[in-house]
Design an enzyme around this catalytic site. Structure first.
Site, short mmCIF file in Angstrom:
data_model
loop_
_atom_site.label_atom_id
_atom_site.label_comp_id
_atom_site.label_asym_id
_atom_site.label_seq_id
_atom_site.Cartn_x
_atom_site.Cartn_y
_atom_site.Cartn_z
N GLY A 13 0.84 -1.19 -0.01
CA GLY A 13 0.06 0.03 -0.01
C GLY A 13 0.81 1.18 0.14
N LYS A 131 -12.37 -10.48 6.95
CA LYS A 131 -11.34 -9.24 6.20
C LYS A 131 -12.33 -7.90 6.44
CE LYS A 131 -8.39 -7.36 3.77
NZ LYS A 131 -6.90 -7.46 4.17
N LYS A 278 2.21 -12.62 3.36
CA LYS A 278 3.41 -12.61 2.52
C LYS A 278 4.61 -13.68 2.67
CE LYS A 278 3.60 -7.31 2.78
NZ LYS A 278 1.91 -7.29 2.99
#
Length: 316
Positions: A13, A131, A278
């Site tokens: 981001g 989420k 990640k």
């Protein structure tokens, strides 16, 4: 045009929004221009790339804008907001990357592929949405929206309530062949923004968009695998992966085998909402392909792609 090594580069981001995830035109322009300059250097070094990106701040902004509409005006579903942000951020990346490449003597057009991702309709996340998306609401407003749209809300740590949606794991990249064709024609392709628009397969092979969010890094890993990329690169705002991050005994990992990294993941060193996906993405790519993945800082992208910086994840 497409003769160099292929890297799938997942941008965090910080590469597409300003400080505190500011999505003003000025802040986004400055952030994307900076990221484009760094990526143009990488491409000038001989890499081809598929550039993926997050979209959290932009989707949140659109969600607030939809809810600010007068009563009776139609609200757009989440998958439409995801598609809108793919075009929105894709345009910025395309424009400034082409500009930076021209400065380096490379007259290249950068395609933007609005991408869909197949997910499993029986994925457990559909029964346990987790989420968060959109703004924070008060209790009464959240209850009203839940009655009106069937949305699920959970209490936010900052106070109030926030909508939560499923985050299913990606099964396949629907538009991978189109993305592959684009990589054969250009040094850089922008695709899979926000993890892609999630779709499920209905009887007869019909694809239907669903209200969900696919993790961008996990989707990028799958795309890299399906494209047979030479390298998966996850660029963020920290220099790599650390165990005991922010605590006593903090240790940055320079080169790490998948087996060791999986042990640290099981031990809870990588939070689900930040470094966890990640790390999972890197592990998946390396296990599926035998090729390396690297997690590192956007500012050190050239060194990260040459495996001279960041955390390099290897098979053995």
């Amino acid at each position: 045009m497409g003769s160099g090594r292929l890297a799938v580069i997942a941008l965090g981001g910080n590469a597409i929004a300003g400080p505190a995830m500011d999505v003003s035109v000025e802040s986004q322009t400055a952030a994307v221009r900076r990221a484009a300059s760094i990526i143009a250097d990488v491409l000038a070094d001989g890499w081809r790339s598929v550039i993926t990106h997050g979209n959290g701040p932009q989707v949140g902004y659109l969600s607030e804008a939809f809810e600010a509409l007068p009563p009776g005006r139609p609200r757009q579903p989440l998958y439409i907001a995801t598609a809108m942000t793919q075009a929105w951020i894709g345009l910025l990346l395309k424009h400034f990357l082409e500009e930076e490449l021209r400065r380096r003597g490379l007259n290249v057009l950068v395609p933007v592929v609005i991408s869909r991702v197949l997910v499993d309709s029986s994925d457990p996340s559909f029964n346990n949405p987790s989420k968060p998306v959109g703004p924070i609401y008060g209790r009464e407003e959240a209850e009203e929206l839940s009655r009106r749209y069937g949305w699920v809300f959970k209490r936010d740590p900052r106070g109030g309530f926030r909508r939560v949606v499923p985050s299913p794991r990606p099964v396949s990249i629907v538009d991978r062949d189109l993305i592959a064709e684009a990589t054969a024609e250009s040094l850089a392709v922008v695709a899979l923004g926000g993890g892609g628009v999630p779709v499920v397969e209905r009887p007869g092979g019909v694809l239907e968009p669903v209200e969900a969010v696919v993790d961008k890094d996990l989707a990028s890993s799958l795309l890299a695998t399906q494209l047979n990329a030479d390298l998966l690169v996850i660029l963020t705002d920290v220099p790599g992966v650390a165990v005991n991050y922010g605590r006593e005994g903090e240790r940055w990992l320079r080169r790490v085998a998948v087996s060791e990294l999986k042990k640290y993941l099981r031990e809870g060193h990588f939070p689900p909402g930040s470094m966890g996906p990640k790390v999972e993405a890197a592990i998946s790519f390396v296990e599926q392909t035998g090729k390396p993945a690297v997690i590192g800082s956007l500012e050190e992208a050239r060194q990260v792609l040459s495996l001279q910086a960041g955390t390099v994840v290897m098979l053995g």
